[in-house]
Design a protein around this motif. Structure first.
Motif, PDB file in Angstrom:
ATOM      1  N   LYS A 119       1.707   6.438  -2.010  1.00 16.72           N
ATOM      2  CA  LYS A 119       1.327   5.435  -2.200  1.00 16.72           C
ATOM      3  C   LYS A 119       2.096   4.800  -2.949  1.00 16.72           C
ATOM      4  CE  LYS A 119      -3.240   6.271  -0.649  1.00 16.72           C
ATOM      5  NZ  LYS A 119      -4.687   6.420  -1.168  1.00 16.72           N
ATOM      6  N   ILE A 120       1.746   3.749  -3.499  1.00 16.24           N
ATOM      7  CA  ILE A 120       2.310   2.885  -4.541  1.00 16.24           C
ATOM      8  C   ILE A 120       1.294   2.766  -5.709  1.00 16.24           C
ATOM      9  CG2 ILE A 120       3.513   0.675  -5.403  1.00 16.24           C
ATOM     10  CD1 ILE A 120       4.350   0.160  -2.892  1.00 16.24           C
ATOM     11  N   ARG A 121       1.364   3.423  -6.462  1.00  5.98           N
ATOM     12  CA  ARG A 121       0.761   3.850  -8.072  1.00  5.98           C
ATOM     13  C   ARG A 121       0.683   2.279  -8.466  1.00  5.98           C
ATOM     14  NH1 ARG A 121       5.581   6.130  -9.975  1.00  5.98           N
ATOM     15  NH2 ARG A 121       6.226   5.392 -12.150  1.00  5.98           N
ATOM     16  N   LYS A 122      -0.017   1.850  -9.307  1.00  6.33           N
ATOM     17  CA  LYS A 122      -0.152   0.500 -10.485  1.00  6.33           C
ATOM     18  C   LYS A 122       1.050   0.584 -11.498  1.00  6.33           C
ATOM     19  CE  LYS A 122      -5.447   0.336  -9.925  1.00  6.33           C
ATOM     20  NZ  LYS A 122      -6.498   0.300 -10.755  1.00  6.33           N
ATOM     21  N   ARG A 155       0.708  -1.226  -0.091  1.00  2.67           N
ATOM     22  CA  ARG A 155      -0.267   0.643  -0.178  1.00  2.67           C
ATOM     23  C   ARG A 155       0.636   1.516   0.245  1.00  2.67           C
ATOM     24  NH1 ARG A 155      -3.734  -2.465   4.610  1.00  2.67           N
ATOM     25  NH2 ARG A 155      -5.319  -4.011   2.971  1.00  2.67           N
ATOM     26  N   ARG A 156       2.025   1.270   1.294  1.00  2.00           N
ATOM     27  CA  ARG A 156       2.550   2.178   1.014  1.00  2.00           C
ATOM     28  C   ARG A 156       4.155   1.608   1.061  1.00  2.00           C
ATOM     29  NH1 ARG A 156      -0.216   6.664   1.887  1.00  2.00           N
ATOM     30  NH2 ARG A 156      -1.785   6.854   3.551  1.00  2.00           N
ATOM     31  N   ASP A 215       5.523  10.739  -2.857  1.00  2.00           N
ATOM     32  CA  ASP A 215       4.350  10.623  -2.559  1.00  2.00           C
ATOM     33  C   ASP A 215       4.662   9.089  -2.051  1.00  2.00           C
ATOM     34  OD1 ASP A 215       1.551   9.491  -2.592  1.00  2.00           O
ATOM     35  OD2 ASP A 215       1.698   9.651  -4.752  1.00  2.00           O
ATOM     36  N   GLU A 263       7.644   0.234 -18.278  1.00  2.00           N
ATOM     37  CA  GLU A 263       8.154   0.540 -17.105  1.00  2.00           C
ATOM     38  C   GLU A 263       9.224  -0.111 -16.657  1.00  2.00           C
ATOM     39  OE1 GLU A 263       7.238   1.475 -12.959  1.00  2.00           O
ATOM     40  OE2 GLU A 263       5.634   0.791 -12.783  1.00  2.00           O
ATOM     41  N   ARG A 275      10.815  -0.257  -7.361  1.00  2.00           N
ATOM     42  CA  ARG A 275      10.856   0.285  -8.602  1.00  2.00           C
ATOM     43  C   ARG A 275      11.872   1.371  -8.022  1.00  2.00           C
ATOM     44  NH1 ARG A 275       4.951   2.419  -8.420  1.00  2.00           N
ATOM     45  NH2 ARG A 275       4.739   0.831 -10.605  1.00  2.00           N
ATOM     46  N   GLU A 284       2.637   0.112 -14.874  1.00  2.00           N
ATOM     47  CA  GLU A 284       2.427   1.188 -15.850  1.00  2.00           C
ATOM     48  C   GLU A 284       3.551   0.255 -16.682  1.00  2.00           C
ATOM     49  OE1 GLU A 284       3.596   5.080 -15.702  1.00  2.00           O
ATOM     50  OE2 GLU A 284       2.820   4.443 -13.699  1.00  2.00           O
TER      51      GLU A 284
END
Length: 136
Positions: A69-72, A55-56, A67, A77, A120, A74
């Motif tokens: 929060k972990i984004r989906k 989640r984070r 930020d 990438e 990431r 892509e």
């Protein structure tokens, strides 16, 4: 010499080889798999994984301008992919729900069901963003 009766996952064993020492310096063989020809898992340059994202971000303070929060994932990438002790980068191909296809820069010797870690690059550091398992 002692004859090895069996080895278990997580165990540490030493293997004597006739490999040229220049190939083994600086831990260059970390993550490589040794075994009898025909008895090793498949070597993959592209893997399909079922993944779960955290989640984070871990290890990043709230006030550092990042930020948390972990984004989906892509498409296109680059991620750091760890399979066992092998680290390589992978480019995300297709993403459908919790299934993603990763094209690896270095091939890995693995079996379906093996666990992976996904990282990431955030502010010039690789950060763990999730985990998963190889489906094919």
């Amino acid at each position: 010499t002692n004859r090895l009766q069996y080895a278990v996952p997580g165990g540490l064993i030493g293997v004597g080889t006739s490999i040229d020492p220049t190939l083994t310096r600086a831990d260059r063989l970390v993550g490589h798999v040794l075994g009898h020809r025909g008895n090793l898992p498949m070597v993959y340059e592209e893997i399909q994984v079922q993944y779960h994202l955290l989640r984070r971000l871990l290890g990043v303070r709230a006030g550092e301008g990042t930020d948390q929060k972990i984004r989906k994932l892509e498409r296109k990438e680059s991620l750091m992919v760890n399979v066992g002790s092998k680290s390589t980068t992978g480019r995300v191909g297709k993403v459908r729900g919790d299934i993603a296809t990763l094209t690896l820069t270095l091939p890995v010797c693995a079996e379906p069901g093996d666990k992976i870690a996904l990282s990431r690059q955030v502010d010039k550091h690789w950060r763990l963003i999730g985990w998963g398992k190889i489906t094919s």
